[in-house]
Design a protein around this motif. Structure first.
Motif, PDB file in Angstrom:
ATOM      1  N   LEU A  85       0.795  -1.307   0.113  1.00  0.00           N
ATOM      2  CA  LEU A  85      -0.076   0.077  -0.075  1.00  0.00           C
ATOM      3  C   LEU A  85       0.825   1.140   0.052  1.00  0.00           C
ATOM      4  CD1 LEU A  85      -3.232   0.854   1.950  1.00  0.00           C
ATOM      5  CD2 LEU A  85      -1.605   2.349   1.815  1.00  0.00           C
ATOM      6  N   TYR A  86       0.697   1.886  -1.148  1.00  0.00           N
ATOM      7  CA  TYR A  86       1.635   3.329  -1.208  1.00  0.00           C
ATOM      8  C   TYR A  86       0.819   4.547  -0.894  1.00  0.00           C
ATOM      9  CZ  TYR A  86       4.440   7.035  -3.403  1.00  0.00           C
ATOM     10  OH  TYR A  86       4.703   8.244  -3.600  1.00  0.00           O
ATOM     11  N   PHE A  87       1.207   5.383  -0.221  1.00  0.00           N
ATOM     12  CA  PHE A  87       0.418   6.657   0.177  1.00  0.00           C
ATOM     13  C   PHE A  87       1.460   7.821  -0.114  1.00  0.00           C
ATOM     14  CE2 PHE A  87      -1.210  10.200   2.612  1.00  0.00           C
ATOM     15  CZ  PHE A  87      -2.423  10.071   2.549  1.00  0.00           C
ATOM     16  N   GLY A  88       1.137   8.534  -1.226  1.00  0.00           N
ATOM     17  CA  GLY A  88       2.019   9.572  -1.752  1.00  0.00           C
ATOM     18  C   GLY A  88       1.718  10.601  -1.410  1.00  0.00           C
ATOM     19  N   HIS A  89       2.294  11.853  -1.628  1.00  0.00           N
ATOM     20  CA  HIS A  89       2.234  13.257  -1.721  1.00  0.00           C
ATOM     21  C   HIS A  89       0.443  13.697  -2.275  1.00  0.00           C
ATOM     22  CE1 HIS A  89       6.399  14.625  -1.474  1.00  0.00           C
ATOM     23  NE2 HIS A  89       6.039  13.960  -0.436  1.00  0.00           N
TER      24      HIS A  89
END
Length: 225
Positions: A85-89
């Motif tokens: 799970l990736y949470f970016g800007h």
């Protein structure tokens, strides 16, 4: 005699990344075990976001290898993405959709179908009870961030990669996010995150990686401890 350390979930070997003609870091090697948190630090321009996006497979390193459970993430492809799970800007929130609809879309993309009741419970826990049916364009920045963070409550992915997840959150939301991260780690997961904010979570006994900014094309120094 102490037992040998288990094989890491995520294994980074001799990683080098450049931005244009500038080398951000080189020869970077580290492992992320289950039940662990890695805090990536460094001043602006040191390559923190580049590193996290590379760990997600969104960018290709110039040199080196990233392995998930011993297998190269490029070879694993979608099998790796299902564990991540990736949470970016950017929140990844569609403005014309409600919070509930955004979570449905995310679940579909993650190939992890969920019941509406579970998604509604997640939105309530994240502090959005009563806002579930509003288009997210009508929400504040902090509320939009909460919609995105509700994915953490629902996610079954063992690896979370979070780039500045505390930005635009009030005190209650910061405390809740720290709780979610701590629960994930305690439950056998692994977290890699960056944050400019001083929070209790990153002051504890955790693994830290410091990327040093370089003033030339010489690779930036890196400390891992």
């Amino acid at each position: 005699m102490s037992a040998p350390a288990p094989n890491p979930l995520l294994d980074v070997d001799a990683l080098t990344c450049r931005r244009g003609d500038r080398r951000l870091f080189s020869g970077l090697s580290f492992g992320v075990q289950a039940e662990s948190l890695l805090h990536v630090r460094g001043r602006n321009g040191s390559g923190k976001t580049t590193l996290l996006r590379t760990l997600c497979g969104l960018l290709r390193p110039d040199e080196g290898e990233i392995r998930w459970r011993g297998e190269n993430i490029r070879a694993l492809a979608e099998d790796y993405n299902r564990n991540l799970l990736y949470f970016g800007h950017l929140n990844g929130i569609k403005a014309d959709l409600t919070g509930l609809e955004n979570l449905r879309v995310a679940a579909t993309l993650d190939q992890d179908p969920l019941h509406d009741d579970d998604m509604l419970d997640a939105l309530e826990r994240i502090g959005l009870a009563g806002f579930e049916d509003l288009p997210t364009r009508m929400l504040s920045q902090g509320q939009k961030k909460r919609v995105a963070l509700a994915r953490l409550i629902l996610s079954k992915a063992p690896l979370w990669i979070l780039d500045e997840p505390f930005t635009a959150l009030d005190t209650d939301a910061v405390d809740l996010l720290q709780t979610l991260i701590a629960e994930h780690v305690a439950g056998g997961g692994a977290v890699v995150l960056t944050t400019h904010q001083e929070v209790a979570l990153t002051r504890g006994e955790i693994q830290r990686l410091t990327l040093g900014a370089a003033d030339s094309d010489v690779g930036a120094p890196v400390d891992v401890f």
